[in-house]
Design an enzyme around this catalytic site. Structure first.
Site, PDB file in Angstrom:
ATOM      1  N   ASP A   1       1.251  -1.549   0.046  1.00  0.00           N
ATOM      2  CA  ASP A   1      -0.019  -0.064   0.187  1.00  0.00           C
ATOM      3  C   ASP A   1       0.387   1.182  -0.078  1.00  0.00           C
ATOM      4  O   ASP A   1       2.483   0.887  -0.104  1.00  0.00           O
ATOM      5  CB  ASP A   1      -0.974  -0.371   1.177  1.00  0.00           C
ATOM      6  CG  ASP A   1      -2.153  -1.102   1.322  1.00  0.00           C
ATOM      7  OD1 ASP A   1      -2.120  -1.858   0.319  1.00  0.00           O
ATOM      8  OD2 ASP A   1      -2.553  -1.293   2.552  1.00  0.00           O
ATOM      9  N   LEU A   2       0.459   2.482  -0.237  1.00  0.00           N
ATOM     10  CA  LEU A   2       0.796   3.461  -0.715  1.00  0.00           C
ATOM     11  C   LEU A   2       2.017   3.923   0.444  1.00  0.00           C
ATOM     12  O   LEU A   2       2.389   4.683   0.719  1.00  0.00           O
ATOM     13  CB  LEU A   2      -0.014   4.512  -0.795  1.00  0.00           C
ATOM     14  CG  LEU A   2       0.506   5.639  -0.544  1.00  0.00           C
ATOM     15  CD1 LEU A   2       1.634   6.011  -2.084  1.00  0.00           C
ATOM     16  CD2 LEU A   2      -0.708   7.419  -1.325  1.00  0.00           C
TER      17      LEU A   2
END
Ligand code: URA
Length: 233
Positions: free
Chosen positions: A100-101
């Site tokens: 994920d970011l």
């Protein structure tokens, strides 16, 4: 140092048995000398030659990156920088799997689609280990629930995972698949909320003390190890 027959098998010269035959028949040279010994060990500086052709062992590139927050695990993006922007060379490269970011940690970046397939395919059950910080209180039987598999919003049942609660705010979890937001969703189900997430291992490859945003090339033996089958498969 790595066994010559193992490297040749990995490069597609045949099964382990077949490449042993090639070596014993004198078709393989190391640094211009014929080698007849199939458990001969070579290192990164040795030049291997098969049927009078030098092996270019560097067609593929493999980087281990410590992904920082704020970078997208993708090859192109308009809104955020991609993880490829942290590397000196990008052409044809892609990250294996996604973080994920806001997740940090171990990401392999390569142009080797076969390796990607081997590591991502849930049937291969390759272990991915995460360290996390969390808030809230996890249920008593969190570990057992993880082992059994958790029904995430009736969307899917997670494969068995190994949870280690280190203390009231830290833990580790080992997954063998990579479903969307899987760690965050598991911890939420167990009563907590992930506040920090970092991948620290894929199979035997550990992030170690590689600095955040830094990368290094994988060694040949690390690459071969990532290709080795799990005992289970
Ligand atoms: N699980 C998550 O929730 N996020 C990641 O980035 C990786 C695994």
């Amino acid at each position: 140092m790595e066994r010559l027959d193992k490297i040749l098998a990995h490069l597609g010269y045949g099964s382990r048995k077949e490449v042993k035959g090639l070596i014993r028949k004198g078709f393989v040279k190391v640094n211009d000398e014929v080698v007849y010994d199939d458990d001969y060990k070579i290192d990164d500086t040795d030049c291997i030659n098969v049927y009078d052709e030098d092996i270019i062992y560097d067609d593929f590139v493999y980087y281990l990156l410590n992904k920082p927050k704020g970078y997208l695990s993708a090859t192109i993006s308009i809104n955020y920088p991609t993880v490829l922007e942290l590397l000196p060379y990008r052409k044809g490269l892609f990250p294996i799997g996604r973080l994920d970011l806001d997740t940090e940690g171990l990401l392999i970046i390569t142009n080797d689609g076969n390796l990607a397939h081997n590591l991502i395919n849930p049937k291969k059950e390759v272990e991915k280990e995460y360290y996390f910080k969390y808030s809230g209180k996890l249920v008593e039987n969190a570990r057992e629930l993880c082992l059994k598999g958790i029904n995430i919003n009736n969307e899917y049942i997670t494969k068995s995972s190994k949870l280690e609660i280190m203390n009231d705010f830290e833990g580790k979890i080992i997954l063998t698949e990579g479903k969307y937001h899987e760690v965050k969703r598991i911890i939420k189900y167990l009563g907590g909320e992930v506040t920090y997430l970092k991948r620290i291992r894929i199979k035997n490859l550990e992030l170690g003390d590689l600095g955040i945003g830094s990368y290094r090339e994988l060694t040949k033996s690390e690459i071969l190890d990532l290709y080795e089958k799990n005992e289970k498969n």
